[in-house]
Design an enzyme around this catalytic site. Structure first.
Site: not given
Length: 1043
Positions: A395, A398, A476
């Site tokens: 997670d 990015e 999300d």
């Protein structure tokens, strides 16, 4: 997981003069045209040369244009295009191709490209256009929200922590600079801009693809080929196919941020078994860690992970654990010490490790562009797996960074990458592939831990090619009907971009689902390639049994459907792994020539199985109109039809395998009964395949599997089902085979025998078939009538004779589409400008968006209270009709806050908000005046491109201002108050959001910058009000073009 940040927290900012993917383009045609001119000196200062490892090579510079040159590569029908021979040599290595040489090595062919792109080079930007026939439809572009067919859309490939994204968000978590074009005749063409840099994909001009990214980069075209599937097969020859997932990973997954102790994990897992709801996997979010330190376990709440996993395995559960890239900057922490010793951290331009804040606090970040870093991380993963880890969740990769207006690290950071990846480059070059390289390292570490097991990795960030290492999910999302609807298109777009193993957070991550929303989402989500329920901390429980017995039963039926279909789904993944054909595809894949199918968003295909679902709250299954492709499509179910479950259809000419509804994959055995569903085509034939192996490991690569081709043929009223061919060294299990022949309207006849034998079914007469179909239809209706529908808990109250529904009120007229939710703060949660496709505001239901307060304090009265809908005028269809919504809130003390949102008929380019606080009655002892109050308008606008965004205005005293994020929070009042308007400028897309107001009603203005967002607040004076002296702020919004 959401990247949280407190409201007034400091943020670190990078200078605006930096590497960027600023695009220069002609202005949008928006009428009436209003222009605002940027400071050319500032724009020019933003564009500088990229860091290059390839010194001495000349590339196209200056303003030049023309047709791109081409060479055939890889296989027939695939072409590489470059601006020039020099540009071809100067292009960076491909990180999307499995083998970079395949992109660089020409092949011999007599074919020439049917369509040739043109290029224009301008200020280090390469602008590529490809014009296709009128009537071409566009798909792909990777992980994108919004509509399925992409004409009219523009996105930017820049991996972004996009918590709570909306349909107009232009950059999500993954980057796929790829467009799948379906031509009017049903043929298809794929176009890949093979660059890792930020790339604008502009599909706003009909039948035209435009890419804009820093020079130079090649463009690869695949086709035209006969079908979209053929294009994706060819793409997989370049970028690889999806890893073959372990069969257990295709079951249902249960997750939450967070199951905060091992006791809670076991409690949830045992409840699945107690309630008879199938499930294979439970997930551990970051709270299992010791202070959010990766590769550690909390000594109190997860004191013995091996014992926990042993208990989970005993009841048939696998355990997946999260690992983020941010490593706590802390001496004595073994991961930090080891990484520092091995010099694996991303560096700042001064050569020192970059430190940014994430969950553990100050963190350093592994430089996965280096092979030594990937090996170091893989060794940590290998040891971590020995603690009882079945899968890993990457997670925040990015990479997300807190307290940064860009929500990531500075683009000027340095990666000392391997030569074959592109060598030493700044972060702007490697940003989009960071998550993929992390997933690759994690995948390799899991394989090191046990070569006899297939790694399972889930990654949030990705790039073209990340499917080789990891599954993904759509980030999300929000717990609302719009995101349920979008989840179908998002999964399909990822599949059409080369990533077939994806799914959303079922039920929505952010916010509280209602029973109907959750049940309906589970019905659809159980048919997606990746099937996981997930929700964020602070929300109500989102397990299948959390919404009442009616919703629980729908979830049980939906998940059992998935497990019955697992033999088919697993076979589809084998096909995807070996051929590149996606697991889930849009309905139009069944007939690409039919233009009426190309925009369908409520149905999709799993091979030859069509799933047709309702994503509208008031549309039950019995009210659903399913658009079917041409040909025969036979409806069926498992005696489980329900108003809140999708309809299922099998294409004529198909056979699919189904099995028992196990509680988990580990219960299955090759000798279990097998069922074949058969739907004959117009010629009385059908065929299908079944892939079987151990469900894990790599024996299948050495022939240890069984691939069975089944064939059904109708001759003289007898249908014979037999095996036509087999592959693999596995012996056929001794098992019973049930064959069910679909007749129509859900009717079926069946026979049984042993698998491997030829089984026969005699067709009834036409009258008998008609009777069977009628009886089946009545039985179906009776099941729907007798099913307990999920209660309509969306409806919560009534106000002034009008029902208030937990469905956003939509105002759409002229240039604007707004969504308003009266039941929490009356906030506007979506503000989309239709001509430009830009979404200036998108928020979750309970926070952010457009808010108003009745005091100077942040989130004071008016922010979360339930508003009355006093008037609504939304349904006029006549051109030029005004649309409006009037909300009211009793704020106590005899005071009422009114807010009227209007889309005026005489000016379609704006919408207006008129807010006032008035006194209905004020106590006698007050002299007719209220307490001190203030109207504080608090909109939270999205910054699509934070480093290219600023606020511009002229003050009352005539001074001109440009307020950039690095300026920090600022108040403007008195002579410095904006003189009736201020503009939020996005320099990259050439748009400005103008907010006009009455300067006599506004006492001061406030600018607050946050991560990828800005608040532009209007404050009235603070004073008492009476019936004769209300407070008021009337203002409007309009989007203008920036030249």
């Amino acid at each position: 997981m959401q990247s949280k940040i407190k409201y007034h927290q400091a943020i670190f900012l990078e200078p605006r003069f930096k590497f960027s993917c600023y695009s220069f383009k002609t202005k949008l045609q928006i009428n009436p045209v209003k222009e605002w001119r940027l400071n050319k000196k500032l724009i020019g200062g933003r564009v500088i040369a990229r860091m290059a490892d390839y010194k001495g090579k000349v590339i196209t510079t200056g303003d030049v244009s023309g047709d791109m040159i081409f060479q055939p590569i890889l296989e027939d029908g695939v072409f590489r295009f470059d601006c020039s021979v020099d540009d071809r040599g100067a292009a960076c290595p491909s990180l999307s191709f499995v083998n970079n040489k395949d992109r660089d090595m020409p092949i011999m062919t007599h074919k020439a490209p049917l369509y040739t792109p043109t290029y224009k080079s301008h200020m280090d930007q390469q602008i590529v256009q490809l014009e296709l026939p009128v009537g071409t439809s566009f798909y792909g572009t990777g992980e994108v929200s919004g509509q399925l067919e992409r004409t009219g859309k523009r996105i930017f490939t820049w991996n972004t922590d996009a918590y709570g994204y909306g349909p107009g968000t232009t950059s999500l978590y993954q980057s796929h600079p790829w467009v799948l074009a379906v031509l009017p005749n049903g043929e298809a063409l794929g176009v890949l801009a093979d660059t890792t840099r930020c790339c604008e994909i502009d599909l706003r001009k009909e039948s035209t693809i435009q890419f804009i990214a820093p020079s130079p980069y090649p463009v690869i075209t695949f086709g035209p080929f006969t079908s979209p599937s053929a294009v994706l097969v060819s793409l997989s020859h370049a970028t690889g196919t999806v890893f073959m997932p372990a069969k257990w990973s295709l079951g249902y997954h249960q997750c939450r941020w967070s199951y905060d102790s091992d006791q809670r994990v076991l409690e949830v897992s045992k409840t699945f078994r107690k309630k008879g709801i199938p499930c294979d996997v439970i997930w551990m979010d970051i709270d299992y860690m010791d202070g959010f330190r990766c590769f550690t376990f909390n000594k109190e709440r997860f004191s013995d992970p091996k014992s926990l996993v042993k208990d989970l395995h005993h009841i048939g559960f696998k355990a997946i654990w999260m690992l983020d890239p941010g490593i706590k900057h802390e001496d004595g922490y073994f991961v930090y010490d080891s990484g520092t010793k091995n010099d694996v951290w991303i560096k700042k331009s001064d050569g020192t490790p970059f430190v940014g804040e994430v969950w553990p606090g100050p963190c350093v970040f592994p430089d996965f562009t280096q092979s030594k870093t990937r090996s170091w991380w893989a060794s940590l993963v290998k040891d971590f797996v020995s603690c009882g880890v079945d899968g890993i969740w990457n997670d925040m990769n990015e990479p997300a960074v807190f307290k940064s207006v860009t929500k990531t690290m500075p683009e000027r950071n340095i990666h000392n990458g391997d030569k074959e990846l592109g060598g030493c480059q700044n972060h702007s070059h490697y940003h989009n592939v960071y998550g993929m390289l992390m997933a690759r390292s994690t995948h390799e570490g899991m394989k090191l831990a046990d070569e006899n097991k297939r790694p399972f990795v889930l990654t949030r960030a990705g790039f073209v090619g990340s499917h080789r290492y990891a599954a993904t999910w759509t980030g999300d999302n929000l717990s609302n009907w719009e995101h349920l609807h979008m989840s179908i298109s998002m999964v399909l777009q990822l599949g059409m971009s080369g990533q077939p193993l994806s799914g959303p957070d079922i039920g929505g991550f952010a916010g509280n689902a209602t029973p109907k929303l959750f049940g309906r989402w589970m019905g659809i989500g159980a048919m997606f390639p990746f099937c996981r329920g997930h929700s964020e901390t602070g929300t109500t429980d989102h397990e299948p049994w959390s919404f009442g017995e009616e919703c629980e039963e729908v979830c049980r039926l939906a998940i059992k459907r998935r497990y019955r279909l697992l033999p088919h789904i697993y076979t589809l993944f084998y096909i995807a792994h070996t051929t590149g054909i996606p697991v889930a595809t849009p309905t139009f894949f069944a007939d690409p020539k039919d233009p009426s199918l190309r925009t369908l968003e409520n149905s999709f295909l799993l091979g030859s199985l069509l799933v047709c679902a309702s994503s509208m709250p008031d549309q039950r299954l019995d009210k659903l109109q399913c658009t079917l492709p041409n040909g025969i499509w036979q409806s069926f179910d498992f005696d489980d039809s329900h108003p809140d479950l999708p309809a299922l259809f099998l294409q004529g000419g198909s056979i699919i395998p189904v099995g028992p509804p196990y509680q988990h994959v580990g219960e299955s055995d090759p000798s279990d009964d097998l069922t074949l569903l058969v739907a004959l085509d117009e010629n009385g034939k059908a065929k299908g395949i079944l892939f079987e192996d151990d469900g894990d490991g790599y024996g299948f690569t050495e022939g240890q599997y069984l691939l069975t081709h089944y064939l059904a043929e109708l001759q003289e009223s007898v249908v014979t089902v037999r095996i036509s061919a087999t592959e693999g060294s596995w012996k056929r299990p001794q098992r019973h085979l049930n064959v069910k022949l679909l007749l129509g309207e859900g009717a079926m006849i069946n026979t049984c025998g042993m698998d491997g034998e030829a089984l026969q079914i005699r067709l009834p007469s036409e009258n008998e078939i008609s009777d069977l179909m009628s009886a089946s239809k009545e039985q179906y209706k009776r099941r729907l009538r007798n099913a307990k529908p999920i209660p309509d808990a969306e409806r919560v109250s009534e106000h002034m004779g009008m029902e208030l529904s937990k469905i956003p009120i939509e105002l759409k007229s002229g240039d604007w589409a707004l969504k308003v939710i009266p039941w929490i703060g009356g906030r506007i949660i979506s503000m989309e400008h239709l001509p430009s496709g830009s979404q200036w505001l998108c928020s979750r239901i309970e926070i952010d968006g457009y808010e108003e307060y009745c005091g100077t304090e942040y989130r004071s009265i008016g922010c979360t209270e339930e508003y009355n809908v006093l008037e609504r005028d939304l349904v006029h269809d006549d051109v030029g009709e005004e649309k409006s919504l009037l909300l009211g809130l009793d704020i106590g003390g005899g005071l009422v806050l009114d807010r009227k949102i209007t889309m005026p008929k005489n000016n379609p380019t704006v919408f207006q908000i008129d807010s006032s606080i008035r006194a209905l009655k004020v106590g006698a002892g007050s002299g007719g005046f209220s307490r001190l109050i203030c109207i504080r308008v608090h909109p939270t606008f999205n910054l699509m491109h934070p480093t290219e965004s600023f606020v511009s205005f002229t003050s009352v005293n005539g001074s001109k201002h440009e307020v950039w994020p690095e300026s920090g929070d600022q108040f403007f009042e008195g002579d410095l108050l904006p003189n009736g308007k201020w503009t939020l400028v996005d320099g990259r897309v050439g748009l400005g959001l103008v907010n006009r107001f009455n300067a006599e009603e506004v006492y001061k203005c406030y600018i607050h910058w946050g991560p990828a967002r800005v608040n532009l607040e209007l404050w009235s004076e603070e004073r008492p009000v009476s019936k004769q002296s209300p407070l008021r702020i009337c203002h409007e919004y309009e989007v203008i073009n920036i030249v």
